[in-house]
Design an enzyme around this catalytic site. Structure first.
Site, PDB file in Angstrom:
ATOM      1  N   ASP A  13       0.877  -1.172   0.000  1.00  0.00           N
ATOM      2  CA  ASP A  13       0.000   0.000   0.000  1.00  0.00           C
ATOM      3  C   ASP A  13       0.912   1.219   0.000  1.00  0.00           C
ATOM      4  OD1 ASP A  13      -2.283   1.638   0.216  1.00  0.00           O
ATOM      5  OD2 ASP A  13      -2.076   1.741   2.391  1.00  0.00           O
ATOM      6  N   SER A  14       0.314   2.368  -0.247  1.00  0.00           N
ATOM      7  CA  SER A  14       1.100   3.600  -0.190  1.00  0.00           C
ATOM      8  C   SER A  14       1.491   3.947   1.247  1.00  0.00           C
ATOM      9  CB  SER A  14       0.281   4.739  -0.790  1.00  0.00           C
ATOM     10  OG  SER A  14      -0.986   4.784  -0.154  1.00  0.00           O
TER      11      SER A  14
ATOM     12  N   CYS B 252      -3.739  -1.232  -2.042  1.00  0.00           N
ATOM     13  CA  CYS B 252      -4.065   0.173  -2.295  1.00  0.00           C
ATOM     14  C   CYS B 252      -5.145   0.272  -3.373  1.00  0.00           C
ATOM     15  CB  CYS B 252      -2.804   0.890  -2.769  1.00  0.00           C
ATOM     16  SG  CYS B 252      -3.052   2.609  -3.158  1.00  0.00           S
TER      17      CYS B 252
ATOM     18  N   GLU C  36      -3.297   8.825   8.614  1.00  0.00           N
ATOM     19  CA  GLU C  36      -1.835   8.727   8.709  1.00  0.00           C
ATOM     20  C   GLU C  36      -1.327   9.419   9.983  1.00  0.00           C
ATOM     21  OE1 GLU C  36       0.655   7.222   6.710  1.00  0.00           O
ATOM     22  OE2 GLU C  36      -0.997   6.162   5.763  1.00  0.00           O
TER      23      GLU C  36
ATOM     24  N   CYS D 237     -11.038   2.977  -0.012  1.00  0.00           N
ATOM     25  CA  CYS D 237      -9.672   3.420   0.245  1.00  0.00           C
ATOM     26  C   CYS D 237      -9.199   2.673   1.481  1.00  0.00           C
ATOM     27  CB  CYS D 237      -9.667   4.931   0.487  1.00  0.00           C
ATOM     28  SG  CYS D 237      -8.107   5.552   1.141  1.00  0.00           S
TER      29      CYS D 237
ATOM     30  N   HIS E 129      -7.437   3.365   3.865  1.00  0.00           N
ATOM     31  CA  HIS E 129      -7.351   4.069   5.146  1.00  0.00           C
ATOM     32  C   HIS E 129      -8.701   4.223   5.852  1.00  0.00           C
ATOM     33  CE1 HIS E 129      -3.439   4.837   3.578  1.00  0.00           C
ATOM     34  NE2 HIS E 129      -3.097   5.599   4.584  1.00  0.00           N
TER      35      HIS E 129
HETATM   36  N1  DGL Z   1      -3.819   3.634  -0.274  1.00  0.00           N
HETATM   37  C1  DGL Z   1      -4.610   4.659  -0.903  1.00  0.00           C
HETATM   38  C2  DGL Z   1      -5.891   4.020  -1.445  1.00  0.00           C
HETATM   39  O1  DGL Z   1      -6.359   3.013  -0.956  1.00  0.00           O
HETATM   40  C3  DGL Z   1      -4.946   5.791   0.036  1.00  0.00           C
HETATM   41  C4  DGL Z   1      -3.768   6.604   0.459  1.00  0.00           C
HETATM   42  C5  DGL Z   1      -3.121   7.350  -0.685  1.00  0.00           C
HETATM   43  O2  DGL Z   1      -3.697   8.295  -1.242  1.00  0.00           O
HETATM   44  O3  DGL Z   1      -2.019   6.983  -1.010  1.00  0.00           O
HETATM   45  O4  DGL Z   1      -6.446   4.544  -2.365  1.00  0.00           O
END
Ligand code: DGL
Length: 279
Positions: A18-19, A81, A160, A192, A194
């Site tokens: 993931d990011s 992600c 975050e 998403c 998060h």
């Molecule tokens: N991981 C990203 C998603 O699920 C959310 C966080 C980001 O913008 O990097 O879309």
């Protein structure tokens, strides 16, 4: 030792990326469901957010994350992600030698299955919304379902920062949900990684905004279910009874990652040792 066509064995780890740390919701769902699996999680904390970036940039970030995990001999890659799943899944599936599973298909499928009114709301990053991936998937599962997809950009930085309750997340969540509830959704997909961390706030605001119950769908659980089926079909599930593991890699701020992650992994992540890596 049994292997599949690529020579990988069921004992090999599963890669998840993931990011940032939101994808740990997927890792956690996988751990609960498949406790024998060895997981390697990569959070690209140096380059988060992905959701505000161009598809070209997301493609290049996704490629570098996938390559790093492929170098660890993974048997399958889970793209936790949503933004990467929306814009880069096909490319990764072509470029990698292992199966690739994203989160949008499982989330969309679960949302469609849950909705009675056939109006499904989705909140996601701008990149995911712009890609149209949720609309396409939902239409593909049931063409009678109307999808209402909206970006909720402030929720990622709140998570975050570990700001998961109180007035600030409450007001942001309310602002994003009001237009969806007023259009009669009965199901909300958290599109998403998060957002499941804000689930308590989201459910409380939905209860205040809507006279009818609105079901909340989180793709983490649905992804774990699909992953289990995929490994079973390929006879690549880890040997039953083996103790699984979770290895955590990040590209920046390992201490901060450990502090926030501990809250929702339900254990001291410090003991799990978060390693910093370069992409
Ligand atoms: N991981 C990203 C998603 O699920 C959310 C966080 C980001 O913008 O990097 O879309």
């Amino acid at each position: 030792m049994q292997t599949d066509a690529s020579g990988l064995a069921p004992e090999a780890p599963i890669g998840i990326f993931d990011s940032g740390l939101g994808g740990l919701t997927v890792a956690e769902a996988v751990r609960r469901r498949m406790p024998s699996e060895a997981l390697i999680y990569l959070g690209d904390t140096a380059r988060i957010p992905y959701g505000t970036r161009s598809p070209q940039t997301v493609l290049s970030y996704a490629r570098s994350c996938a390559r790093l995990l492929a170098g660890h001999g993974i048997k399958l890659l889970v793209v936790a992600c949503n933004t990467v799943s929306a814009v880069a899944l096909d490319m990764l599936a072509v470029e990698l030698d292992v199966p690739v599973l994203g989160v949008i298909g499982p989330g969309a499928r679960a949302g469609v299955a849950r909705s009675r009114s056939k109006r499904v709301g989705v909140i996601a990053t701008a990149g995911t919304v712009y890609s149209g991936a949720y609309e396409r998937q939902i239409q593909g599962f049931d063409s009678r379902v109307e999808s209402l997809v909206r970006s909720a950009p402030l929720l990622v930085p709140l998570v975050e920062e570990g700001w998961l309750e109180g007035e600030v997340p409450r007001l942001a969540v309310r602002r994003y949900l009001e237009p969806l509830v007023s259009r009669g959704i009965d199901t909300l997909v958290l599109g998403c990684t998060h957002y499941p961390l804000l689930r308590a706030v989201i459910e409380a605001e939905l209860a205040l905004l809507s006279a009818e119950p609105v079901a909340v769908v989180d793709s983490a659980e649905a992804t774990a279910v699909e992953l289990e089926a995929e490994l079973g079909a390929r006879q690549m599930a880890a040997p039953a009874g083996r103790a699984g593991s979770l290895r955590l890699l990040v590209t920046d701020r390992p201490r901060h990652f450990a502090d926030v992650a501990a809250r929702f992994l339900g254990e001291q992540v410090a003991e799990l040792d978060v390693e910093q890596v370069d992409l």
